[in-house]
Design a protein around this motif. Structure first.
Motif, short mmCIF file in Angstrom:
data_model
loop_
_atom_site.label_atom_id
_atom_site.label_comp_id
_atom_site.label_asym_id
_atom_site.label_seq_id
_atom_site.Cartn_x
_atom_site.Cartn_y
_atom_site.Cartn_z
N ASP A 120 -8.67 0.75 0.36
CA ASP A 120 -8.36 -0.40 -0.48
C ASP A 120 -7.25 -1.27 0.11
N GLY A 121 -6.65 -0.84 1.21
CA GLY A 121 -5.56 -1.60 1.82
C GLY A 121 -4.23 -1.45 1.10
N ALA A 122 -4.07 -0.40 0.32
CA ALA A 122 -2.84 -0.18 -0.43
C ALA A 122 -1.76 0.43 0.47
N THR A 123 -0.58 -0.16 0.48
CA THR A 123 0.48 0.32 1.37
C THR A 123 1.07 1.65 0.94
N ILE A 124 0.73 2.14 -0.26
CA ILE A 124 1.22 3.46 -0.67
C ILE A 124 0.74 4.52 0.30
N ARG A 125 -0.36 4.26 0.99
CA ARG A 125 -0.86 5.19 2.00
C ARG A 125 0.18 5.48 3.07
N ASN A 126 1.02 4.49 3.38
CA ASN A 126 2.04 4.68 4.41
C ASN A 126 3.12 5.66 3.99
N LEU A 127 3.24 5.87 2.69
CA LEU A 127 4.27 6.77 2.18
C LEU A 127 3.91 8.24 2.39
N TYR A 128 2.66 8.54 2.70
CA TYR A 128 2.24 9.93 2.83
C TYR A 128 3.13 10.73 3.79
N PRO A 129 3.31 10.28 5.05
CA PRO A 129 4.18 11.06 5.95
C PRO A 129 5.65 10.99 5.56
#
Length: 218
Positions: free
Chosen positions: A195-204
Motif C-alpha cells: 500500500d506504500g505505507a511508511t510504517i513498513r520502514n519501522l519494522y527493523p
C-alpha cells in the motif's frame, strides 16, 4: 549434549577479531559504511526527520547518535530512528542466503550501545559480525509464510546478540538473551509495503529497539 542454541551462543562469545580473515574484516567495514550511508540518506525524508525529533525529545540520557540530524537519544530510541531511516530508500544491503537484510538489524543497535559504552573499534566489529552471522544463520534456516514481511523478523535476535557481545555476556547469558529476543519477534505483514505505507520502514527499527530491550530484561 549441546543443542543449536549452545552452538550459536558459543560462537557469539568466542568470536574475536584475531580469528577473522582480512576478507571478513573488510566485509564488516564495507557493510558498516554502506549501512551508515543508507541511514543518512533515509534520514532526510520528512517522516524520519519528524521521528528523530520526537525520539530525541522523549529520550532519557542522550548517549547515542541519531544520524543525519545532529541529535542524540538513549540507545533504544536512537536504534529505532536509525534502523527505520536505513530502509526508507531501499538501499540497505541484503543477503539472499541469510534472511533479507542482516546489517540493518544488527548494526544500528550495535553502534548505539557501543557509543554509550565507549567501546573500541574491535569490539564494535565483533558485535556487528556476530549479529549479522546469527541473523543470517537463523534467517537462512527459516521459511516464512508468504504474507509475512521479512523485515524485523530475526532483527531482535540479531541486535540482542550484538549487544550481548559488547557487554561480554557468557554463553549461558547469550543463550537466554536469544530466547528472550525470539519471543519478541514481530510477525509483520506485507500489506503496508504493497500500500506504500511508511510504517513498513519501522519494522527493523522496532526489532532493534526490542533487541536491546531483551538484553536489559535479562
Amino acid at each position: 549434549m549441546a543443542d543449536y542454541l549452545d552452538i550459536l551462543a558459543e560462537f557469539v562469545t568466542e568470536t574475536e577479531c584475531d580469528d577473522l580473515s582480512s576478507e571478513a574484516l573488510d566485509s564488516v567495514r564495507n557493510v558498516t559504511l554502506d549501512t551508515v550511508g543508507a541511514i543518512i540518506g533515509g534520514s532526510r525524508l520528512s517522516e524520519n526527520a519528524s521521528l528523530a525529533r520526537l525520539m530525541a525529545q522523549r529520550s532519557g540520557p542522550p548517549t547515542a547518535t541519531i544520524f543525519g540530524h545532529g541529535l542524540k537519544a538513549e540507545p533504544m530510541l536512537a536504534t529505532l530512528v536509525n534502523a527505520t531511516a536505513g530502509v526508507a530508500l531501499e538501499m540497505d544491503e541484503g543477503n539472499r542466503f541469510g534472511g533479507g537484510h542482516p546489517s540493518i538489524h544488527s548494526l544500528p543497535g550495535a553502534i548505539a550501545v557501543a557509543e554509550e559504552l565507549g567501546a573500541h573499534g574491535q569490539q564494535l566489529i565483533e558485535s556487528i559480525l556476530v549479529g549479522y552471522e546469527i541473523e543470517s544463520r537463523i534467517g537462512g534456516a527459516t521459511q516464512l509464510r508468504k504474507d509475512v514481511h521479512p523485515h524485523g523478523i530475526w532483527g531482535a535476535i540479531s541486535t540482542a546478540v550484538a549487544v550481548a557481545k559488547l557487554r561480554n555476556y557468557t554463553r549461558d547469558k547469550v543463550r537466554a538473551v536469544i530466547n528472550l529476543a525470539a519471543s519478541m519477534s514481530p510477525a509483520n505483514s506485507w500489506t503496508p509495503a504493497f500500500d506504500g505505507a511508511t510504517i513498513r520502514n519501522l519494522y527493523p527499527g522496532r526489532s532493534g529497539l526490542q533487541g536491546i530491550l531483551a538484553v536489559y530484561l535479562y
